[in-house]
Write an enzyme that holds these catalytic residues in place. Structure first.
Site, short mmCIF file in Angstrom:
data_model
loop_
_atom_site.label_atom_id
_atom_site.label_comp_id
_atom_site.label_asym_id
_atom_site.label_seq_id
_atom_site.Cartn_x
_atom_site.Cartn_y
_atom_site.Cartn_z
N LYS A 61 15.28 -4.22 -6.21
CA LYS A 61 14.88 -2.99 -4.65
C LYS A 61 15.48 -2.31 -3.81
O LYS A 61 16.37 -3.59 -3.46
CB LYS A 61 13.61 -4.16 -4.48
N ASP B 37 9.81 4.92 -4.00
CA ASP B 37 8.75 3.97 -3.80
C ASP B 37 7.60 3.79 -2.93
O ASP B 37 8.34 5.67 -2.49
CB ASP B 37 9.24 2.52 -3.89
P1 NDP Z 1 3.28 6.51 -1.83
O1 NDP Z 1 4.34 6.30 -0.12
O2 NDP Z 1 3.45 8.18 -2.40
O3 NDP Z 1 1.85 6.26 -1.06
C1 NDP Z 1 1.90 5.49 -0.46
C2 NDP Z 1 0.30 5.30 0.06
O4 NDP Z 1 -0.07 4.10 0.92
C3 NDP Z 1 -0.08 6.28 1.26
O5 NDP Z 1 -1.99 6.74 1.21
C4 NDP Z 1 0.03 5.21 1.99
O6 NDP Z 1 -1.23 5.92 3.08
C5 NDP Z 1 -0.45 3.71 1.46
N1 NDP Z 1 -0.12 2.60 2.43
C6 NDP Z 1 1.64 2.85 2.30
N2 NDP Z 1 1.41 2.20 3.34
C7 NDP Z 1 0.41 1.34 3.78
C8 NDP Z 1 0.24 0.25 4.57
N3 NDP Z 1 0.55 -0.69 5.16
N4 NDP Z 1 -1.51 0.28 5.14
C9 NDP Z 1 -1.96 1.22 4.71
N5 NDP Z 1 -1.95 2.32 3.47
C10 NDP Z 1 -1.08 2.15 3.36
O7 NDP Z 1 3.93 5.34 -2.70
P2 NDP Z 1 3.17 4.92 -3.91
O8 NDP Z 1 2.28 5.58 -4.27
O9 NDP Z 1 4.43 5.37 -4.27
O10 NDP Z 1 3.44 3.90 -4.11
C11 NDP Z 1 2.04 2.61 -3.52
C12 NDP Z 1 2.59 1.36 -4.36
O11 NDP Z 1 2.82 1.85 -5.72
C13 NDP Z 1 3.10 0.94 -3.64
O12 NDP Z 1 2.62 -0.96 -3.69
C14 NDP Z 1 4.18 0.58 -4.05
O13 NDP Z 1 5.60 -0.32 -4.18
C15 NDP Z 1 3.91 0.76 -5.86
N6 NDP Z 1 4.38 1.77 -6.43
C16 NDP Z 1 4.99 2.50 -6.83
C17 NDP Z 1 5.65 3.37 -7.79
C18 NDP Z 1 5.91 4.69 -8.45
O14 NDP Z 1 6.99 5.09 -8.41
N7 NDP Z 1 6.04 5.23 -7.21
C19 NDP Z 1 6.26 2.42 -9.29
C20 NDP Z 1 5.58 1.45 -9.59
C21 NDP Z 1 4.41 0.56 -8.14
P3 NDP Z 1 0.13 6.63 4.51
O15 NDP Z 1 -0.72 7.87 3.77
O16 NDP Z 1 -0.60 6.91 5.16
O17 NDP Z 1 1.53 6.43 4.50
O1 2IT Z 2 7.38 -0.02 -8.15
C1 2IT Z 2 8.22 0.15 -9.08
O2 2IT Z 2 8.29 0.06 -10.32
C2 2IT Z 2 8.79 0.96 -8.96
N1 2IT Z 2 8.66 1.78 -7.46
C3 2IT Z 2 9.20 2.11 -10.08
C4 2IT Z 2 10.68 1.72 -9.77
C5 2IT Z 2 11.85 2.83 -10.73
O3 2IT Z 2 13.15 2.36 -10.97
O4 2IT Z 2 10.93 3.95 -11.19
#
Ligand code: NDP
Ligand code: 2IT
Length: 447
Positions: free
Chosen positions: A127, A167
């Site tokens: 990561k 992420d």
């Molecule tokens: P994005 O940046 O696209 O969206 C994040 C969302 O969560 C936004 O709505 C944001 O609000 C909110 N958010 C972020 N930080 C905080 C915080 N500290 N407190 C409250 N709300 C918060 O990220 P993703 O959707 O990609 O990721 C969301 C989660 O999923 C994370 O835990 C990530 O690690 C996990 N994840 C992501 C993957 C991926 O492929 N993208 C894969 C697997 C897991 P705002 O718009 O106000 O910032």
């Molecule tokens: O938390 C996760 O699994 C991710 N942000 C996606 C990682 C990836 O390599 O696609």
């Protein structure tokens, strides 16, 4: 309580990684499940697999200097933690958020080892990220930051070494700037060095949708095992980023209704069902605040303090925002309101105290390393397409994702049965994920 062979491993984690509370939490949650494994497998203990698996293979911390739109020099800190490469090249996302420090990157990298293992695909765990805050930054600032970040990161990655992706705070735009800088620095169109790329420059169909879709495919399997489906269910999804948006899309397709979503400032409730096109316009196109939703949609309401999104009564809760966003009080409220299933779309969104409350209840809890593995699994499919210079259709890729998620569900369910804890997805995911990595580490010797 940890097994007597595991407590010293955890004590060592605390001692060697002071102040990294999220990393402590993530290691404890895995070690807690592994008691029956160490009892059954003294060879893992003899080979010190546990002490090795909690220590990253390599940790890189670097300065990221860049110039903002006012010609001021800005300095951020960049990280890449290459945690475990027993199963394949290090693989995992990059997060840009002001809260990022070594403890966050290590918790995410540690989770990634077991998540990637559960997919059954040949990917190790890693990561990265930075404490850079993209909010309010212009496109030019984002580009210059990404270029500077990649200038150092490029020394440490490669299609056979370490393959970053997105992420929180890192999506198609940021990956584009990073891939552009990589290509320029190396003079190589090495598509497989990053995943989550755009469709015109080596990306895969379904990668954008994959984490959200995969989350719902997994939860659909949980429901099927109980003789239920999403049809007619009320669902609350926190967040409104990449994972949340495509989880909502898939819930809608399967006949459920998502009645609430959030961002870091507050949450909206829309009993008619969240209008996804409106939400996409606000968050994906305009990169704005979710509070705008109520200005453009009659009947919806917005709350920004006092309560959390988990006070909205629902059948299924899917936290898709960030770590530790669902606490003990929220768990109590969800139980009281009749929720029957919680699935972690985000990484570690449910606190340890909340998990203890849920464990005493009738709620089914499905952990992130299984539930949200569809994103990284589709990244591995993107690597396959890049390696064979091919590109698959949406339908084919989506069918592969669905098959992978069903496979992860059955692996977790069967492992839980095997270890005498039927229906316990936490035990199933942790043990199934761990065993595959541990076997590979044993085979590769003491390295
Ligand atoms: P994005 O940046 O696209 O969206 C994040 C969302 O969560 C936004 O709505 C944001 O609000 C909110 N958010 C972020 N930080 C905080 C915080 N500290 N407190 C409250 N709300 C918060 O990220 P993703 O959707 O990609 O990721 C969301 C989660 O999923 C994370 O835990 C990530 O690690 C996990 N994840 C992501 C993957 C991926 O492929 N993208 C894969 C697997 C897991 P705002 O718009 O106000 O910032
Ligand atoms: O938390 C996760 O699994 C991710 N942000 C996606 C990682 C990836 O390599 O696609």
């Amino acid at each position: 309580m940890l097994h007597e062979k595991l407590q010293p491993v955890f004590d060592d984690v605390l001692h060697r990684n002071p102040g990294e509370s999220e990393f402590h939490q993530a290691t404890y949650e895995v070690l807690e499940s592994l008691g029956p494994v160490v009892a059954k497998r003294p060879d893992y203990v003899d080979a010190q697999i546990l002490s090795r698996i909690v220590e990253p293979e390599r940790q890189i911390i670097f300065r990221v200097p860049w110039v903002d739109d006012s010609s001021r020099v800005q300095i951020n800190r960049g990280f890449r933690v290459q945690f475990n490469s027993a199963l394949g090249p290090f693989k995992g996302g990059v997060r840009f958020h002001p809260s990022v420090y070594l403890g966050i990157v290590k918790f995410l990298g540690f989770e990634q080892i077991f998540k990637n293992s559960l997919t059954g695909l040949p990917i190790g765990g890693g990561k990265g990220g930075s404490d850079f805050d993209p909010k309010g930054r212009s496109d030019g600032e984002i580009m210059r930051f990404c270029q500077s970040f990649m200038t150092e990161l490029s020394r440490h990655i490669g299609q056979y070494t370490d393959v970053p992706a997105g992420d929180v705070g890192v999506g198609g735009r940021e990956l584009g700037y990073m891939f552009g800088q990589w290509k320029r620095l190396t003079n190589n169109y090495e598509s497989g060095v990053l995943t989550g790329k755009g469709l015109t420059w080596g990306g895969s169909q379904v990668r954008k949708e994959a984490t959200g879709y995969g989350t719902v495919y997994f939860l659909d399997e949980v429901l099927k095992a109980r003789g239920e489906s999403f049809e007619g269910k009320k669902v609350v999804v926190s967040g409104s980023g990449n994972v949340a948006i495509y989880a909502i899309e898939k819930v809608n397709q399967l006949g459920g209704t998502v009645i609430a979503a959030s961002d870091s400032a507050g949450y909206v409730v829309d009993e008619d069902g969240i209008d996804l096109e409106l939400l996409k316009d606000i968050k994906e196109v305009r990169r704005s605040r979710i509070s705008e939703y109520v200005d453009r949609r009659a009947g919806a309401s917005y709350a920004s303090n006092g309560t959390t999104i988990w006070s909205v009564p629902c059948d299924i809760a899917v936290p898709c925002a960030t770590q530790n966003e669902l606490g003990e009080d929220d768990a109590v409220t969800l139980i009281r309101n009749g929720c029957t299933l919680i699935g972690e779309g985000a990484n570690m969104p449910v606190t340890q105290a909340a998990l203890r409350v849920l464990a005493e209840s009738e709620i089914t809890f499905a952990p992130g390393k299984a539930v949200n593995a569809g994103g990284v699994a589709t990244s591995a499919l993107e690597m396959q397409q890049n390696a064979s210079r091919d590109s698959w259709t949406f339908e084919h890729t989506d069918a592969r994702l669905n098959e992978i998620m069903r496979g992860i569900h059955s692996r977790c369910a069967e492992t839980a049965e095997e270890y005498g804890r039927p229906g316990d997805y936490v035990t199933g995911a942790n043990i199934a994920g761990f065993n595959r990595v541990a076997d590979a580490m044993l085979a590769l010797g003491v390295i």
